[in-house]
Each structure stands twice: as structure tokens, then as C-alpha cells.
Motif scaffolding. Structure first.
Motif, short mmCIF file in Angstrom:
data_model
loop_
_atom_site.label_atom_id
_atom_site.label_comp_id
_atom_site.label_asym_id
_atom_site.label_seq_id
_atom_site.Cartn_x
_atom_site.Cartn_y
_atom_site.Cartn_z
N SER A 12 13.33 -74.11 -40.50
CA SER A 12 12.51 -74.74 -39.48
C SER A 12 12.84 -76.24 -39.43
O SER A 12 13.20 -76.85 -40.43
CB SER A 12 11.04 -74.53 -39.78
OG SER A 12 10.72 -75.17 -40.97
N ASN A 13 12.74 -76.78 -38.31
CA ASN A 13 13.08 -78.19 -38.10
C ASN A 13 11.80 -79.01 -38.21
O ASN A 13 11.10 -79.21 -37.24
CB ASN A 13 13.73 -78.36 -36.73
CG ASN A 13 14.34 -79.74 -36.59
OD1 ASN A 13 14.32 -80.52 -37.52
ND2 ASN A 13 14.85 -80.01 -35.41
N ARG A 14 11.52 -79.44 -39.42
CA ARG A 14 10.34 -80.26 -39.63
C ARG A 14 10.77 -81.69 -39.87
O ARG A 14 11.70 -81.94 -40.64
CB ARG A 14 9.55 -79.75 -40.84
CG ARG A 14 8.85 -78.46 -40.55
CD ARG A 14 7.89 -78.13 -41.64
NE ARG A 14 8.58 -77.33 -42.65
CZ ARG A 14 8.16 -77.12 -43.87
NH1 ARG A 14 7.05 -77.69 -44.27
NH2 ARG A 14 8.81 -76.38 -44.69
N ASN A 15 10.11 -82.61 -39.25
CA ASN A 15 10.39 -84.04 -39.43
C ASN A 15 9.50 -84.57 -40.54
O ASN A 15 8.29 -84.33 -40.54
CB ASN A 15 10.13 -84.83 -38.15
CG ASN A 15 11.18 -84.55 -37.11
OD1 ASN A 15 12.28 -84.14 -37.44
ND2 ASN A 15 10.83 -84.76 -35.85
N HIS A 16 10.14 -85.26 -41.46
CA HIS A 16 9.39 -85.89 -42.53
C HIS A 16 9.41 -87.40 -42.30
O HIS A 16 10.31 -87.93 -41.68
CB HIS A 16 10.03 -85.57 -43.88
CG HIS A 16 9.93 -84.13 -44.25
ND1 HIS A 16 8.76 -83.54 -44.67
CD2 HIS A 16 10.86 -83.14 -44.25
CE1 HIS A 16 8.97 -82.27 -44.93
NE2 HIS A 16 10.25 -82.00 -44.67
N PHE B 143 12.61 -91.08 -41.27
CA PHE B 143 12.53 -92.30 -40.46
C PHE B 143 12.58 -93.56 -41.33
O PHE B 143 13.26 -94.52 -41.01
CB PHE B 143 11.24 -92.29 -39.63
CG PHE B 143 11.02 -93.56 -38.88
CD1 PHE B 143 11.76 -93.86 -37.76
CD2 PHE B 143 10.06 -94.47 -39.30
CE1 PHE B 143 11.56 -95.05 -37.08
CE2 PHE B 143 9.85 -95.65 -38.63
CZ PHE B 143 10.61 -95.95 -37.51
N ILE B 144 11.89 -93.56 -42.45
CA ILE B 144 11.77 -94.75 -43.30
C ILE B 144 13.09 -95.09 -43.98
O ILE B 144 13.46 -96.26 -44.06
CB ILE B 144 10.63 -94.55 -44.33
CG1 ILE B 144 9.30 -94.50 -43.62
CG2 ILE B 144 10.65 -95.66 -45.37
CD1 ILE B 144 8.13 -94.21 -44.52
N PHE B 145 13.81 -94.12 -44.47
CA PHE B 145 15.06 -94.38 -45.20
C PHE B 145 16.08 -95.16 -44.35
O PHE B 145 16.59 -96.18 -44.82
CB PHE B 145 15.66 -93.07 -45.73
CG PHE B 145 16.92 -93.29 -46.51
CD1 PHE B 145 16.87 -93.86 -47.78
CD2 PHE B 145 18.15 -92.96 -45.97
CE1 PHE B 145 18.03 -94.07 -48.50
CE2 PHE B 145 19.31 -93.18 -46.68
CZ PHE B 145 19.26 -93.73 -47.95
N PRO B 146 16.41 -94.77 -43.14
CA PRO B 146 17.37 -95.57 -42.35
C PRO B 146 16.86 -96.97 -42.02
O PRO B 146 17.63 -97.93 -42.00
CB PRO B 146 17.58 -94.76 -41.06
CG PRO B 146 17.11 -93.40 -41.36
CD PRO B 146 16.10 -93.52 -42.45
N VAL B 147 15.56 -97.10 -41.78
CA VAL B 147 14.99 -98.42 -41.48
C VAL B 147 15.10 -99.33 -42.70
O VAL B 147 15.48 -100.50 -42.60
CB VAL B 147 13.53 -98.28 -40.99
CG1 VAL B 147 12.85 -99.65 -40.91
CG2 VAL B 147 13.49 -97.57 -39.65
#
Length: 160
Positions: free
Chosen positions: A5-9, A13-17
Motif C-alpha cells: 500500500s502506498n502510505r505517506n509517512h 517529507f522531513i528527511f529531504p527538507v
């Protein structure tokens, strides 16, 4: 079989920022460090520039006038001066290089004419200029820049 399943954690988002932020800060630190190094190099260069430039100027003037009895040390309006003699159309002219009023100066005039030391062209701002004759045809020049940096050179006149 289980399908992914494609779940967004939140970490996606935080790691690339955070990574972008760390890279930006690192780049800024490197740029500031390089700017400080460059500023120091420019200041050192400027500090040595006045004394060395004046000595190079004097040496080149003497080398350009390297003829028998053309270069001597004398007085000009109370200032010690390098006197470079030349003959133009049968008339004798002198070039005086001397220190006056915080400046290395040069004056080109017909021999025997009286001029003030203030009439000379300003070459470069310095705080002291000393002339010394070591031996016949060998001269030592010492110059002190406005910052107190002292430099000296020995110039030999080949045509004696």
C-alpha cells in the motif's frame, strides 16, 4: 499475496527538507570561510604593495637610464634624491626622484632650473624613502609603506 500500500509517512517529507537545510548551511559556511581567506589575502597584498611598487618604479627608472654618469644621488630642495641626467637636443635635463610630504615624487626639469619639491608629480603614497650609495654604481633603496611595512632593494648601474 499481499499488495503494497502506498502510505505517506511524515519522515518521507522531513528527511529531504532536513537534508536540503544541512546542505544549504554547509554551503554558506564554506562561502563565508572562503570570503575571509580572500579578504586576508587582499589586505596582505595591499599592505606590501606600496613599498614594493615604489622600489620597482625606482629600479626600472634607473635601469632605463643606464648610461655612463647618468645616475647619481643628490639634493633637491632639501630632499635626498636620485638624479638621473639626460641630454636632449644638446641641453641637459635631470629627473629627480625623491620623498616629499608623504609621497614618492618625480620631477623632470632642465638642469640648473630651480623648482620646489612640491612641484613634483606624486607617484605613490609612502611614509619614508631612504637612499644609500653602497659602492660605485651600487645603490640601496629602502621604502616604508603607510602601514609600516618596510622593503628594500639594491640596484646596480652597469654603465660606469
Amino acid at each position: 499475496m499481499k499488495f503494497m500500500s502506498n502510505r505517506n509517512h511524515m519522515i518521507d517529507f522531513i528527511f529531504p527538507v532536513v537534508l536540503l537545510f544541512v546542505f544549504a548551511i554547509s554551503a554558506l559556511v564554506v562561502i563565508l570561510f572562503a570570503a575571509n581567506v580572500y579578504e586576508g589575502a587582499v589586505k596582505d597584498s595591499a599592505r606590501n604593495d606600496a613599498a614594493r611598487t615604489s622600489l620597482s618604479y625606482v629600479a626600472e627608472k634607473i635601469h632605463a637610464a643606464d648610461r655612463k654618469d647618468a645616475v647619481s644621488i643628490g639634493k633637491f630642495d632639501g630632499c635626498n634624491a636620485i638624479v638621473i641626467s639626460d641630454e636632449i637636443n644638446g641641453e641637459k635635463y635631470n629627473t629627480y626622484i625623491y620623498y616629499y610630504d608623504g609621497q614618492l615624487r618625480e620631477l623632470f626639469a632642465k638642469a640648473g632650473t630651480n623648482f620646489s619639491a612640491s612641484n613634483g608629480s606624486e607617484i605613490i603614497e609612502i611614509s619614508a624613502f631612504e637612499i644609500e650609495k653602497k659602492t660605485d654604481g651600487i645603490y640601496r633603496f629602502t621604502c616604508t609603506g603607510k602601514d609600516g611595512e618596510e622593503a628594500s632593494t639594491v640596484v646596480g648601474v652597469r654603465s660606469r
